[in-house]
Design a protein around this motif. Structure first.
Motif, mmCIF file in Angstrom:
data_model
loop_
_atom_site.group_PDB
_atom_site.id
_atom_site.type_symbol
_atom_site.label_atom_id
_atom_site.label_comp_id
_atom_site.label_asym_id
_atom_site.label_seq_id
_atom_site.Cartn_x
_atom_site.Cartn_y
_atom_site.Cartn_z
ATOM 1 N N SER A 310 0.830 -1.216 0.000
ATOM 2 C CA SER A 310 0.000 0.000 0.000
ATOM 3 C C SER A 310 0.858 1.257 0.000
ATOM 4 C CB SER A 310 -0.922 0.010 1.223
ATOM 5 O OG SER A 310 -1.816 -1.083 1.188
ATOM 6 N N SER A 311 2.007 1.187 0.667
ATOM 7 C CA SER A 311 2.870 2.370 0.780
ATOM 8 C C SER A 311 3.599 2.693 -0.521
ATOM 9 C CB SER A 311 3.890 2.167 1.901
ATOM 10 O OG SER A 311 4.870 1.209 1.531
ATOM 11 N N ILE A 312 3.702 1.713 -1.422
ATOM 12 C CA ILE A 312 4.437 1.952 -2.671
ATOM 13 C C ILE A 312 3.526 1.940 -3.891
ATOM 14 C CG2 ILE A 312 6.562 0.948 -1.739
ATOM 15 C CD1 ILE A 312 5.915 -1.583 -3.405
ATOM 16 N N LEU A 313 2.244 1.778 -3.671
ATOM 17 C CA LEU A 313 1.297 1.643 -4.778
ATOM 18 C C LEU A 313 1.346 2.870 -5.691
ATOM 19 C CD1 LEU A 313 -0.562 -0.714 -5.426
ATOM 20 C CD2 LEU A 313 -2.456 0.583 -4.439
ATOM 21 N N ASN A 314 1.328 2.604 -6.993
ATOM 22 C CA ASN A 314 1.312 3.651 -8.024
ATOM 23 C C ASN A 314 2.590 4.492 -8.061
ATOM 24 O OD1 ASN A 314 -1.348 2.937 -8.799
ATOM 25 N ND2 ASN A 314 -2.178 4.191 -7.124
ATOM 26 N N ARG A 315 3.655 3.965 -7.491
ATOM 27 C CA ARG A 315 4.947 4.649 -7.585
ATOM 28 C C ARG A 315 5.778 3.933 -8.648
ATOM 29 N NH1 ARG A 315 7.086 5.366 -1.463
ATOM 30 N NH2 ARG A 315 8.936 6.043 -2.626
ATOM 31 N N GLU A 316 6.067 4.654 -9.706
ATOM 32 C CA GLU A 316 6.715 4.043 -10.866
ATOM 33 C C GLU A 316 8.038 3.377 -10.507
ATOM 34 O OE1 GLU A 316 8.264 5.338 -15.352
ATOM 35 O OE2 GLU A 316 7.111 6.738 -14.113
ATOM 36 N N GLU A 317 8.795 3.997 -9.594
ATOM 37 C CA GLU A 317 10.103 3.451 -9.242
ATOM 38 C C GLU A 317 10.003 2.187 -8.394
ATOM 39 O OE1 GLU A 317 9.176 6.410 -5.901
ATOM 40 O OE2 GLU A 317 8.732 6.119 -8.038
ATOM 41 N N CYS A 318 8.782 1.834 -7.984
ATOM 42 C CA CYS A 318 8.595 0.670 -7.106
ATOM 43 C C CYS A 318 7.867 -0.481 -7.799
ATOM 44 C CB CYS A 318 7.821 1.082 -5.850
ATOM 45 S SG CYS A 318 8.623 2.347 -4.854
ATOM 46 N N GLU A 319 7.856 -0.476 -9.114
ATOM 47 C CA GLU A 319 7.110 -1.502 -9.846
ATOM 48 C C GLU A 319 7.609 -2.909 -9.533
ATOM 49 O OE1 GLU A 319 7.164 -0.568 -13.973
ATOM 50 O OE2 GLU A 319 5.786 1.134 -13.786
ATOM 51 N N GLU A 320 8.933 -3.077 -9.464
ATOM 52 C CA GLU A 320 9.490 -4.397 -9.166
ATOM 53 C C GLU A 320 9.060 -4.855 -7.776
ATOM 54 O OE1 GLU A 320 11.282 -6.559 -10.881
ATOM 55 O OE2 GLU A 320 11.456 -5.394 -12.726
ATOM 56 N N GLU A 321 9.129 -3.948 -6.818
ATOM 57 C CA GLU A 321 8.745 -4.294 -5.449
ATOM 58 C C GLU A 321 7.270 -4.677 -5.373
ATOM 59 O OE1 GLU A 321 10.408 -1.210 -2.651
ATOM 60 O OE2 GLU A 321 11.389 -0.625 -4.523
ATOM 61 N N ASP A 322 6.439 -3.945 -6.095
ATOM 62 C CA ASP A 322 5.008 -4.257 -6.113
ATOM 63 C C ASP A 322 4.774 -5.653 -6.686
ATOM 64 O OD1 ASP A 322 2.137 -3.486 -5.894
ATOM 65 O OD2 ASP A 322 2.234 -3.700 -8.076
ATOM 66 N N GLN A 323 5.520 -5.985 -7.727
ATOM 67 C CA GLN A 323 5.387 -7.313 -8.325
ATOM 68 C C GLN A 323 5.795 -8.402 -7.328
ATOM 69 O OE1 GLN A 323 7.604 -7.839 -11.941
ATOM 70 N NE2 GLN A 323 7.047 -9.982 -12.161
ATOM 71 N N TYR A 324 6.890 -8.182 -6.615
ATOM 72 C CA TYR A 324 7.328 -9.159 -5.615
ATOM 73 C C TYR A 324 6.272 -9.321 -4.518
ATOM 74 C CZ TYR A 324 11.983 -8.651 -7.721
ATOM 75 O OH TYR A 324 13.052 -8.623 -8.587
ATOM 76 N N CYS A 325 5.679 -8.212 -4.102
ATOM 77 C CA CYS A 325 4.639 -8.274 -3.068
ATOM 78 C C CYS A 325 3.443 -9.096 -3.545
ATOM 79 C CB CYS A 325 4.180 -6.862 -2.693
ATOM 80 S SG CYS A 325 5.372 -5.916 -1.722
ATOM 81 N N ARG A 326 3.040 -8.888 -4.788
ATOM 82 C CA ARG A 326 1.901 -9.634 -5.327
ATOM 83 C C ARG A 326 2.204 -11.128 -5.383
ATOM 84 N NH1 ARG A 326 1.284 -8.572 -10.324
ATOM 85 N NH2 ARG A 326 2.680 -6.819 -10.716
ATOM 86 N N ILE A 327 3.421 -11.467 -5.757
ATOM 87 C CA ILE A 327 3.810 -12.885 -5.808
ATOM 88 C C ILE A 327 3.763 -13.498 -4.409
ATOM 89 C CG2 ILE A 327 5.724 -14.469 -6.257
ATOM 90 C CD1 ILE A 327 6.597 -12.564 -8.509
ATOM 91 N N LEU A 328 4.309 -12.786 -3.442
ATOM 92 C CA LEU A 328 4.341 -13.303 -2.070
ATOM 93 C C LEU A 328 2.933 -13.460 -1.497
ATOM 94 C CD1 LEU A 328 7.388 -11.252 -0.756
ATOM 95 C CD2 LEU A 328 7.290 -13.741 -1.001
ATOM 96 N N LEU A 329 2.078 -12.488 -1.749
ATOM 97 C CA LEU A 329 0.704 -12.573 -1.250
ATOM 98 C C LEU A 329 -0.041 -13.731 -1.903
ATOM 99 C CD1 LEU A 329 -0.182 -8.763 -1.129
ATOM 100 C CD2 LEU A 329 0.114 -10.308 0.824
ATOM 101 N N HIS A 330 0.249 -13.962 -3.171
ATOM 102 C CA HIS A 330 -0.382 -15.092 -3.865
ATOM 103 C C HIS A 330 0.110 -16.422 -3.287
ATOM 104 C CE1 HIS A 330 -2.029 -17.512 -7.119
ATOM 105 N NE2 HIS A 330 -0.833 -18.065 -7.278
ATOM 106 N N GLN A 331 1.393 -16.488 -2.962
ATOM 107 C CA GLN A 331 1.962 -17.738 -2.455
ATOM 108 C C GLN A 331 1.397 -18.122 -1.086
ATOM 109 O OE1 GLN A 331 6.164 -16.897 -2.725
ATOM 110 N NE2 GLN A 331 6.382 -17.969 -4.667
ATOM 111 N N ILE A 332 1.139 -17.116 -0.255
ATOM 112 C CA ILE A 332 0.644 -17.453 1.086
ATOM 113 C C ILE A 332 -0.880 -17.529 1.134
ATOM 114 C CG2 ILE A 332 2.652 -16.481 2.229
ATOM 115 C CD1 ILE A 332 1.127 -13.999 2.828
ATOM 116 N N GLY A 333 -1.547 -17.148 0.031
ATOM 117 C CA GLY A 333 -2.991 -17.313 -0.074
ATOM 118 C C GLY A 333 -3.805 -16.353 0.766
#
Length: 333
Positions: A310-333
């Motif tokens: 939430s703290s990095i949402l819509n920040r262009e320089e944080c796209e990679e971090e957002d992707q990693y967060c989405r992967i982790l959230l998907h993995q833990i369900g």
């Protein structure tokens, strides 16, 4: 010809800067400098003769030809001889005291570093006795010399199986691990990680020695320092090692890396977060034990990642971090 005189003066100055390097038929050019320098000398030597509006090509006269030949000679050196001179300077580095001026030794290290990232020259460095100066550098009372010693090992061994084998056989890896573990200078720690990385990545022998000398325990301790640059270097190295050494993932779970990594992610954002999140993704990929570990309620991992995203949402320089967060959230369900 005023232009020629100026060019000759610059060539003479350059010759002095090369510290008396000898010339012979086996010399190797220092390409980035020589090409630019030679072009500059040629332009200076002929600028007064250039016709403003003429593009006609004329034969090179003997005086100009002689100047360019001499300029080219001054731009080429015997690399082995240069290395031998720097090694000779560093033979006494072990005598350097904490309050002594390290300038000459640091200059020698810098001069060596200019060449040894070339694999052939790195191998020659060993053959002419260069290894003898490495341990005194690592054990120096001066932190800049210690950092320089680490960099020398890194450049010698990067993508160089021959030098990797020699450095490992001479037991330098335990010393590098010890520097990371005990040295109070952050720059030394960072350079030691650099050298360790060059020795153990894509190198089974180096990796096995890292394990044998408790390198993973030292890495974990270093991560706990919360030093941003150390976190970046170690997280990147561990991610790379996990990809080439799949069983490392289980080791890191067993050594309780997760509590430390999760705690670091929960800190205020810095440049280390992208690398920490990448490491967490790598650790949990195809690793049920790791996923079960981070699902433990005591970590509040899902809440931490959700909050961070939430703290990095819509920040262009944080796209990679957002992707990693989405992967982790998907993995833990």
């Amino acid at each position: 010809m005023p232009g020629v005189k100026k060019g000759e003066t610059e060539a003479a100055q350059l010759q002095e800067n090369l510290e008396g390097a000898s010339i012979d038929d086996t010399i190797q050019p220092r390409q980035p400098t020589s090409l630019q320098g030679l072009l500059r000398f040629a332009m200076e030597a002929t600028k007064d003769e250039d016709a403003p509006h003429s593009s006609e090509l004329k034969p090179m006269d003997e005086e100009r030809k002689k100047f360019l030949e001499e300029a080219l000679k001054t731009m080429t050196i015997n690399v082995v001889e240069v290395l031998q001179k720097q090694i000779a300077v560093l033979k006494n580095v072990g005598e350097l005291k904490a309050n002594d001026d390290p300038k000459d030794y640091l200059t020698a290290i810098e001069n060596i570093c200019e060449y040894i990232d070339n694999i052939d020259i790195a191998n020659d460095f060993h053959k002419i006795g260069g290894l003898m100066i490495l341990r005194p550098c690592l054990q120096s009372q001066n932190s800049k010399i210690r950092a320089g010693g680490c960099e020398l090992i890194a450049l010698l061994t990067q993508n160089n199986p021959t030098c990797q084998k020699i450095i490992l056989e001479n037991a330098f890896l335990p010393e590098l691990i010890a520097l990371l573990d005990t040295d109070n200078d952050v720059k030394v720690s960072i350079k030691s990680i650099y050298a360790i990385s060059c020795l153990v990545r894509e190198n089974n022998e180096g990796f096995n020695e890292l394990i044998a000398h408790n390198g993973l325990h030292v890495f974990l301790k270093a991560l706990k320092s919360k030093e941003e640059r150390i976190i970046v270097k170690l997280a990147f190295l561990l991610s790379a090692l996990c990809k080439s050494q799949p069983d490392l993932k289980s080791r890191l779970v067993f050594l309780e890396y997760f509590p430390v990594l999760i705690s670091l992610v929960n800190e205020e954002r810095n440049m280390g977060h992208e690398f920490l999140l990448s490491l967490l993704v790598t650790l949990t990929e195809d690793n049920p034990a790791a996923i079960n570990e981070i699902k433990d309620p005591k970590y509040s991992f899902k809440d931490i990642i959700t909050k961070y995203r939430s703290s990095i949402l819509n920040r262009e320089e944080c796209e990679e971090e957002d992707q990693y967060c989405r992967i982790l959230l998907h993995q833990i369900g």
